[in-house]
Write an enzyme that holds these catalytic residues in place. Structure first.
Site, PDB file in Angstrom:
ATOM      1  CE  LYS A 132      13.504  35.301 -21.234  1.00  0.00           C
ATOM      2  NZ  LYS A 132      13.974  34.553 -22.391  1.00  0.00           N
ATOM      3  CG  ASP A 157      16.034  35.284 -25.722  1.00  0.00           C
ATOM      4  OD1 ASP A 157      17.197  35.265 -25.287  1.00  0.00           O
ATOM      5  OD2 ASP A 157      15.026  35.238 -24.985  1.00  0.00           O
TER       6      ASP A 157
END
Ligand code: NAP
Length: 275
Positions: A66, A102
């Site tokens: 990420k 997210d």
């Protein structure tokens, strides 16, 4: 032409993303596939070059890539910048743009269970200081919540409070979190404590929990963790992590296609595939 989407991460184990995405595409009548690519950190550079040549339309990024993926992108959006992490890449006209769904995915699941659908000035206790905590804290900051963060490794909670020092946030020791639990409107577990197969564990004792506190756990396997089960028995409102998982995936699809997938259909498929 069939559109190509996917996920890169390592290890990918039994990721529910492929079945969830393909169910959404089928429901939308979208001619697309979603493939999971298990890529180790050493293979990331080569894998990215191959994906660029093959012309993928978009992909999700999970642990451990990420942060490292950012070096391969042309641009990242504000959310990804604030979290220092990307979970969605949009590949369009030769440009790769990094986004992070997210935080919005989490808040979309939380707001419907909060009275007035507002967190402004509400006291929120976040347990954990890993990647998921970053997303949750960023999301809470956008909602102007008052945040306390607490973690087994206290220094990591302090680092997070420092990173988000533009928000109303403090780092507190776990024993203080337990003794002041009755002062919070929302309690959020972002640690992996209680996750399958070690399902009997809880990240914090709930002795001082007041009944009005919403208890949220990012874990969705098991569907109700030991923490959520105890909170439910005490009469508290609970929220598991399936909504966040579905929403972050749905928001990725919206970035890639400009269309809203059916979240209920996505959730049904994820539930069907839980161990
Ligand atoms: P991470 O970056 O590895 O962070 C793990 C966190 O859990 C750290 O705060 C760590 O504390 C804590 N922890 C781990 N084992 C512990 C133990 N035995 N006792 C106390 N604390 C412990 O992982 P992450 O990416 O943040 O993910 C955390 C959880 O969130 C996972 O269960 C993941 O499945 C879930 N998650 C769910 C979604 C969703 O869509 N629902 C999205 C992302 C993540 P230390 O710093 O002390 O090690």
């Amino acid at each position: 032409m069939t559109r190509q989407f996917g996920l890169i991460g390592h290890p990918l184990g039994h990721s529910k993303s492929p079945v969830m995405h393909e169910a959404a595409y089928k429901d939308m009548g979208l001619d697309a596939v979603y493939c999971a690519y298990d890529i180790s950190p050493q293979e990331l550079g080569n894998a990215i070059r191959t994906m660029k040549v093959q012309g993928i339309d978009g992909f999700n990024v999970t642990i451990p890539h990420k942060v490292a993926i950012i070096d391969y992108l042309d641009e990242i959006d504000e959310d990804a910048e604030a979290m220092g992490a990307v979970n969605t890449v949009v590949c369009q006209d030769g440009r790769w743009v990094g986004k992070n769904t997210d935080a919005d995915g989490y808040i979309e699941s939380l707001l419907p269970v909060v009275s007035d659908q507002s967190l402004t000035g509400r006291r929120v206790l976040v347990i954990g200081a890993g990647g998921a905590a970053r997303a949750v804290i960023h999301a809470l900051g956008k909602q102007r919540a008052t945040i306390s963060v607490s973690n087994r490794t206290a220094e990591k909670a302090q680092e997070l409070a420092q990173l988000f020092s533009h928000l109303t946030i403090e780092a507190i020791p776990l024993n203080e979190a337990e003794s002041t639990l009755g002062t919070y409107d929302v309690l959020i577990n972002t640690t992996s404590v209680g996750m399958y197969p070690d399902t009997s564990k809880q990240p914090i004792a709930l002795d001082r929990l007041k009944q009005a506190t919403i208890v949220s756990d990012l874990i969705y396997n098991p569907y109700e963790t030991a923490l959520l089960q105890e909170a439910k028995q005490r009469g508290n409102r609970i929220l598991n992590g399936i909504g966040m998982f579905v929403n972050q995936g749905a928001l990725s699809i919206e970035h890639w296609t400009g269309r809203k997938p059916n979240r209920k259909c996505m959730e049904r498929v994820v539930r069907m595939h839980l161990t």
